[in-house]
Design a protein around this motif. Sequence first.
Motif, PDB file in Angstrom:
ATOM      1  N   LYS A  46      69.770  49.773  66.978  1.00  0.00           N
ATOM      2  CA  LYS A  46      68.914  50.626  67.558  1.00  0.00           C
ATOM      3  C   LYS A  46      68.272  50.235  68.912  1.00  0.00           C
ATOM      4  O   LYS A  46      68.082  50.932  69.854  1.00  0.00           O
ATOM      5  N   ILE A  47      67.888  48.634  69.255  1.00  0.00           N
ATOM      6  CA  ILE A  47      67.479  48.353  70.122  1.00  0.00           C
ATOM      7  C   ILE A  47      68.717  48.284  71.400  1.00  0.00           C
ATOM      8  O   ILE A  47      68.260  48.923  72.428  1.00  0.00           O
ATOM      9  N   MET A  48      69.866  48.119  71.251  1.00  0.00           N
ATOM     10  CA  MET A  48      71.045  48.070  71.994  1.00  0.00           C
ATOM     11  C   MET A  48      70.869  49.627  72.512  1.00  0.00           C
ATOM     12  O   MET A  48      71.428  50.023  73.824  1.00  0.00           O
ATOM     13  N   ILE A  49      70.877  50.563  71.600  1.00  0.00           N
ATOM     14  CA  ILE A  49      71.046  52.144  72.135  1.00  0.00           C
ATOM     15  C   ILE A  49      69.935  52.440  72.901  1.00  0.00           C
ATOM     16  O   ILE A  49      70.043  53.212  73.895  1.00  0.00           O
ATOM     17  N   ALA A  50      68.857  51.983  72.772  1.00  0.00           N
ATOM     18  CA  ALA A  50      67.453  52.348  73.445  1.00  0.00           C
ATOM     19  C   ALA A  50      67.828  51.917  74.932  1.00  0.00           C
ATOM     20  O   ALA A  50      67.387  52.541  75.848  1.00  0.00           O
ATOM     21  N   ASN A  51      68.199  50.510  75.009  1.00  0.00           N
ATOM     22  CA  ASN A  51      68.422  50.107  76.217  1.00  0.00           C
ATOM     23  C   ASN A  51      69.722  50.701  77.230  1.00  0.00           C
ATOM     24  O   ASN A  51      69.703  50.880  78.305  1.00  0.00           O
ATOM     25  N   ALA A  52      70.616  51.205  76.250  1.00  0.00           N
ATOM     26  CA  ALA A  52      71.709  51.853  76.942  1.00  0.00           C
ATOM     27  C   ALA A  52      71.257  53.177  77.472  1.00  0.00           C
ATOM     28  O   ALA A  52      71.728  53.634  78.393  1.00  0.00           O
ATOM     29  N   TYR A  53      70.395  54.007  76.811  1.00  0.00           N
ATOM     30  CA  TYR A  53      69.830  55.207  77.310  1.00  0.00           C
ATOM     31  C   TYR A  53      69.098  55.098  78.299  1.00  0.00           C
ATOM     32  O   TYR A  53      69.145  55.840  79.336  1.00  0.00           O
TER      33      TYR A  53
END
Length: 325
Positions: A46-53
Motif C-alpha cells: 500500500k505504501i509503494m502504490i500510494a507513492n507510485a500514484y
Amino acid sequence: MYGPLIFCIMTYLKYYSLMVHAGDIRECVERIEWDWKNVQHMEDRKIMIANAYFGRRLVKICSFFMFGGYIFYNIIMPLKTGKIPIEGGNDSFLPLALPVSKLIIDAYHSPVNEIFFTIQMFSTLVIHFVGAASCSLAASFAVHACGQMQVLMCWMGYLVDGRFDMSKTTNGRLSKIVGQHIRIQTFLKLMEKALTQICLVEYFGSTVDICLCGYYVIVESRAKDVAHVLTYGMIMMSFVFNIFIFCYIGELVAEECRKVGETAYMIDWYRLPEKSKLGVVLIMLMSNSSMKLTAGNIIQLTLSSFATVIKTSVAFLNMLREFSD
C-alpha cells in the motif's frame, strides 16, 4: 531567438547525459522492478502504490505543461499568425518556430516552407519528449526511493515485536532493515550519478529561460497579442514547474532520510538486546550522512534552491527591462 536556442541546447545536453548514463538508469529501473517483485506484506504494498500514484501525478502535470507549451508555440501561434506575404512578390509563407538561415536554404517559399514547418513540428515534438522524459525519470526515481524509505520506517516499527512475515529473531529483523537501508542508499547514489548533470542543465537553463519568457510576456502584452501572451506564459510555467519538480524531489528525499533517523531514535530501542542497540545507532548515523540530490555536485536541490532560481530570473528580467527601455 535566444530563448528557443537555449532550450534546444538544454535538450541536447540532457539527451547526451541520458545516453552516457543509460547503464545507471537501466540499473535503477531493474532495482525498482526487483522491489515490486519482492514486496510481501500488504502494508508495504500500500505504501509503494500510494507513492507510485503520487509519482504518476507528477509525471502527468510535468507532461501537461511541457506539451502545452509545445502546442501553443509550434502549432497554435504560427497558425494564428497566418501566412505572411513576401515583400515584392505574390507568395506567402508560414512563420517557422525555429528560423532557417537563407545561407542553408530558402525556407520561405512553397513547398519548402511547408516541408520545413512539418519537419520542425515533429523534431520539436521529440525535443519536448526528451525534456518531459528527463523530468519524469527524476520524479519517478525519487518518489520510489521515498516509498522505500517509508517501507523501511514501517519495518522499524516492528523491530522489537516483529511481524508474521519477518524473522523470528531480533537480529534477523535488524539484518533485514539494515539491508533495506543499504539498498536505498545504493539506489540514491545511482540516481544521483544518473541525473546530476541533467539537474545542472535544468537549473541554469531554466534560470535564463524563465527570465526570457517573462520578458516575452511583457513585450507581447504591450502589443496586446493575447495568443502570444498565453503561449509564452505557458512556456514559462513549464520551465517553472520543471525546476520546481527537481528541487521538490531533492527536498523530499532529504526529508525522508531525516525521518529515517528520527524513526530509528523513536522506536523502543531500550527493549532491544545490547548488541542490537548498536545496529540502531548505525542506522541513525547512516541517515545523518545520507545522500542529497545535487545539480552537478555544485548546488543542493531544495526548495530554497528553487526560490533562488526565481529570484535570479526576476533580477535578470528587471535588468533586461532597464536595458531595453
